[in-house]
Scaffold this motif. Structure first.
Motif, PDB file in Angstrom:
ATOM      1  N   TYR A   4       0.834  -1.201   0.000  1.00  0.00           N
ATOM      2  CA  TYR A   4       0.000   0.000   0.000  1.00  0.00           C
ATOM      3  C   TYR A   4       0.870   1.253   0.000  1.00  0.00           C
ATOM      4  O   TYR A   4       2.009   1.224   0.457  1.00  0.00           O
ATOM      5  CB  TYR A   4      -0.987   0.005   1.168  1.00  0.00           C
ATOM      6  CG  TYR A   4      -0.367   0.112   2.537  1.00  0.00           C
ATOM      7  CD1 TYR A   4      -0.233   1.340   3.170  1.00  0.00           C
ATOM      8  CD2 TYR A   4       0.067  -1.024   3.224  1.00  0.00           C
ATOM      9  CE1 TYR A   4       0.315   1.444   4.436  1.00  0.00           C
ATOM     10  CE2 TYR A   4       0.613  -0.939   4.487  1.00  0.00           C
ATOM     11  CZ  TYR A   4       0.736   0.295   5.089  1.00  0.00           C
ATOM     12  OH  TYR A   4       1.291   0.401   6.335  1.00  0.00           O
ATOM     13  N   ASN A   6       0.610   5.645   0.642  1.00  0.00           N
ATOM     14  CA  ASN A   6      -0.085   6.853   1.074  1.00  0.00           C
ATOM     15  C   ASN A   6       0.509   8.001   0.279  1.00  0.00           C
ATOM     16  O   ASN A   6       1.730   8.157   0.250  1.00  0.00           O
ATOM     17  CB  ASN A   6       0.135   7.117   2.564  1.00  0.00           C
ATOM     18  CG  ASN A   6      -0.405   6.015   3.425  1.00  0.00           C
ATOM     19  OD1 ASN A   6      -1.515   5.554   3.225  1.00  0.00           O
ATOM     20  ND2 ASN A   6       0.389   5.574   4.382  1.00  0.00           N
ATOM     21  N   CYS A  39      -8.712   2.112  -3.490  1.00  0.00           N
ATOM     22  CA  CYS A  39      -8.201   3.435  -3.173  1.00  0.00           C
ATOM     23  C   CYS A  39      -9.279   4.281  -2.507  1.00  0.00           C
ATOM     24  O   CYS A  39     -10.461   4.119  -2.781  1.00  0.00           O
ATOM     25  CB  CYS A  39      -7.647   4.126  -4.406  1.00  0.00           C
ATOM     26  SG  CYS A  39      -8.669   4.072  -5.866  1.00  0.00           S
ATOM     27  N   SER A  42      -8.424   9.690   2.259  1.00  0.00           N
ATOM     28  CA  SER A  42      -8.502   9.384   3.687  1.00  0.00           C
ATOM     29  C   SER A  42      -8.178  10.543   4.610  1.00  0.00           C
ATOM     30  O   SER A  42      -8.323  10.419   5.814  1.00  0.00           O
ATOM     31  CB  SER A  42      -7.557   8.223   4.020  1.00  0.00           C
ATOM     32  OG  SER A  42      -6.227   8.608   3.780  1.00  0.00           O
ATOM     33  N   GLN A  54      -4.958   6.891  -0.433  1.00  0.00           N
ATOM     34  CA  GLN A  54      -4.339   5.611  -0.097  1.00  0.00           C
ATOM     35  C   GLN A  54      -4.723   4.585  -1.151  1.00  0.00           C
ATOM     36  O   GLN A  54      -5.882   4.518  -1.570  1.00  0.00           O
ATOM     37  CB  GLN A  54      -4.784   5.138   1.280  1.00  0.00           C
ATOM     38  CG  GLN A  54      -4.299   6.048   2.393  1.00  0.00           C
ATOM     39  CD  GLN A  54      -4.706   5.549   3.764  1.00  0.00           C
ATOM     40  OE1 GLN A  54      -5.815   5.070   3.942  1.00  0.00           O
ATOM     41  NE2 GLN A  54      -3.801   5.672   4.713  1.00  0.00           N
ATOM     42  N   TYR A  87       5.036  10.795  -0.472  1.00  0.00           N
ATOM     43  CA  TYR A  87       4.356   9.505  -0.472  1.00  0.00           C
ATOM     44  C   TYR A  87       5.257   8.463   0.154  1.00  0.00           C
ATOM     45  O   TYR A  87       6.480   8.612   0.178  1.00  0.00           O
ATOM     46  CB  TYR A  87       3.900   9.095  -1.881  1.00  0.00           C
ATOM     47  CG  TYR A  87       4.992   8.581  -2.790  1.00  0.00           C
ATOM     48  CD1 TYR A  87       5.230   7.221  -2.915  1.00  0.00           C
ATOM     49  CD2 TYR A  87       5.759   9.452  -3.536  1.00  0.00           C
ATOM     50  CE1 TYR A  87       6.222   6.745  -3.757  1.00  0.00           C
ATOM     51  CE2 TYR A  87       6.738   8.991  -4.384  1.00  0.00           C
ATOM     52  CZ  TYR A  87       6.971   7.636  -4.488  1.00  0.00           C
ATOM     53  OH  TYR A  87       7.949   7.181  -5.318  1.00  0.00           O
ATOM     54  N   ARG A  89       5.591   4.024   0.713  1.00  0.00           N
ATOM     55  CA  ARG A  89       5.142   2.705   0.297  1.00  0.00           C
ATOM     56  C   ARG A  89       5.469   1.724   1.422  1.00  0.00           C
ATOM     57  O   ARG A  89       6.572   1.744   1.975  1.00  0.00           O
ATOM     58  CB  ARG A  89       5.839   2.314  -0.999  1.00  0.00           C
ATOM     59  CG  ARG A  89       5.446   0.971  -1.504  1.00  0.00           C
ATOM     60  CD  ARG A  89       5.957   0.662  -2.876  1.00  0.00           C
ATOM     61  NE  ARG A  89       7.359   0.994  -3.048  1.00  0.00           N
ATOM     62  CZ  ARG A  89       7.932   1.122  -4.231  1.00  0.00           C
ATOM     63  NH1 ARG A  89       7.237   0.987  -5.334  1.00  0.00           N
ATOM     64  NH2 ARG A  89       9.213   1.383  -4.328  1.00  0.00           N
TER      65      ARG A  89
END
Length: 92
Positions: A4, A6, A39, A42, A54, A87, A89
């Motif tokens: 995932y 963000n 997705c 959030s 996300q 971002y 991961r």
């Protein structure tokens, strides 16, 4: 494997929450369709200029998932109304 990311995004040239929602809705639909990922928006839901998206993908190949996530970030970067602030991961 579950991977995932963000993505914190700054929106430019946006003057209303409705416009922000339309931009993000279209982007998320394209990404869902092309990459088969889950997705959501959030964070900073009521902020005109910033949001957090996300993305989550499940698969057998770590290399394939990482490539997909990199392509998602590239797709976001191509949108002139969006600037990626940061971002990260992660994998489970």
């Amino acid at each position: 494997m579950i991977l995932y990311i963000n993505v914190e995004i700054k929106l430019v040239y946006v003057s209303s929450l409705k416009e922000k929602r339309n931009i993000l809705k279209g982007l998320l639909q394209k990404i869902r369709k092309r990459f088969n990922v889950s997705c959501i928006e959030s964070g900073n839901l009521d902020d005109l200029k910033f949001t957090i998206l996300q993305f989550v993908a499940v698969g057998n190949s770590k290399k394939y998932l990482e490539k997909s996530m990199d392509e998602i970030v590239s797709m976001i970067e191509l949108n002139p109304q969006l600037i990626i602030v940061r971002y990260d991961r992660n994998e489970l």
